[in-house]
Each structure stands twice: as structure tokens, then as C-alpha cells.
Design an enzyme around this catalytic site. Structure first.
Site, PDB file in Angstrom:
ATOM      1  N   HIS A   6     -37.369  54.154  21.318  1.00  0.00           N
ATOM      2  CA  HIS A   6     -38.613  53.471  21.651  1.00  0.00           C
ATOM      3  C   HIS A   6     -38.653  53.221  23.156  1.00  0.00           C
ATOM      4  CE1 HIS A   6     -35.625  50.276  21.350  1.00  0.00           C
ATOM      5  NE2 HIS A   6     -36.375  49.615  22.219  1.00  0.00           N
ATOM      6  N   HIS A  51     -38.344  53.272  29.849  1.00  0.00           N
ATOM      7  CA  HIS A  51     -37.392  54.338  29.544  1.00  0.00           C
ATOM      8  C   HIS A  51     -37.129  54.364  28.042  1.00  0.00           C
ATOM      9  CE1 HIS A  51     -34.917  50.698  30.104  1.00  0.00           C
ATOM     10  NE2 HIS A  51     -34.251  51.197  29.058  1.00  0.00           N
TER      11      HIS A  51
END
Length: 179
Positions: free
Chosen positions: A122, A37
Site C-alpha cells: 500500500h 512509497h
């Protein structure tokens, strides 16, 4: 107490492409597809009442409509000579940064204290359980640094709970917010 964060899910086809890169680094605890995620904000451990307040305030963050993000490049987090995580980067995206800021503001309105740090979007690919060889880490990054996903549509974000286990974190979607 409940450990919470907001995040964007990674589509299955992007997770599959990332999985093909999750190899060749001894000591890496690679994240599974359901653990991949893009974190918007990490709230940490909060009590149930504040969690309810946060959930309500996050509804205000769900504005602006859908947008697209693209993964680009890889890297590592750590301090000194100790690398802790390997990640896939996210191209700079104003809409993503605004949404992350709204999620942090929701926490403030709900009385939830969060760490103040620059937002660096990220996807964590692996945590390094043992001290990996810095040369191997550098070689892995060099080999995969041209990572580039096709743009993918973001039309919602989630409020997730996290439970730490011996096998890593287990995440459960608590609420979903449509943009």
C-alpha cells in the site's frame, strides 16, 4: 543505530494524482510527495554493521527485471475504533510479493530480525493524529475507493533510512538497487 526500510518510489505523476485526494479529512496528517512509497520490508532500528550486511544482502534481492504495479482502491488501518492511517491499495502482483519476500530474506541472512506479518502492499496517504470521526473516515473511503492508477514501471528499489520528527518521518535514500 539506524532505522531502515526498503521501498519502491511512487512516480511524480502518481504522487500528483494522490495529492488531489489528500483533503477533506480533519485530523489527517497527509504525507508529502517525497514520503509516498510502497514499503517492501521494514527493518527497524539496527546497528551500522548489520546495516552494511543488509545492504550487501539486498543486492541479491535485485533480480527478475522490471515489472509494473497499479494502485487500486483506498482503505484504513487501525485496531478497534481507532483508525491510525489512510492508504491507497496496490493490486495483487506476484512479482511485487516475490521482491518483498526477497527483501525479508535478505534481512534474515544479515541477522536482522523483522516482524512476521502478511505482506499488504500500500501507499500510506495520511496518519491520523487525533481520533477522526469514523463516519467521516467511511465517507472519505467511499468517495475515493474507485482510485485506479495507470500501471507504472518498477525497475529499482531503495534502502531508505527514516528519522522520526515532530513533523513526521524524514526519509533519505541510502542505496538503490536496479532490478
Amino acid at each position: 543505530m539506524i532505522r531502515l526500510f526498503t521501498a519502491l518510489s511512487v512516480p511524480d505523476e502518481v504522487a500528483e494524482a494522490l495529492a488531489r485526494r489528500q483533503t477533506g479529512l480533519p485530523g489527517a496528517a497527509w504525507r508529502t510527495a517525497d514520503q509516498l512509497h510502497i514499503t517492501l520490508a521494514f527493518y527497524g532500528e539496527i546497528d551500522e554493521r548489520r546495516a552494511d550486511d543488509l545492504a550487501v544482502e539486498l543486492q541479491r534481492a535485485a533480480t527478475g527485471g522490471p515489472f509494473e504495479v497499479t494502485l487500486s482502491g483506498v482503505g484504513a488501518f487501525g485496531d478497534g475504533h481507532r483508525t491510525r492511517a489512510i492508504w491507497a491499495g496496490v493490486e495483487a502482483n506476484e512479482r511485487l510479493s516475490v521482491l518483498a519476500g526477497r527483501c525479508r530474506s535478505a534481512a534474515e541472512r544479515a541477522g536482522v530480525r523483522i516482524e512476521r506479518r502478511d505482506y499488504r502492499p500500500h501507499v500510506t496517504l495520511a496518519y491520523l493524529k487525533t481520533q477522526a470521526d469514523p463516519d467521516r473516515i467511511g465517507a472519505w473511503i467511499a468517495e475515493h475507493n474507485l482510485l485506479q492508477s495507470p500501471p507504472f514501471r518498477i525497475d529499482r528499489f531503495g534502502l531508505w533510512s527514516s528519522v522520526l520528527t515532530q513533523d513526521g518521518s524524514r526519509y533519505d535514500l541510502e542505496r538503490e538497487y536496479v532490478l
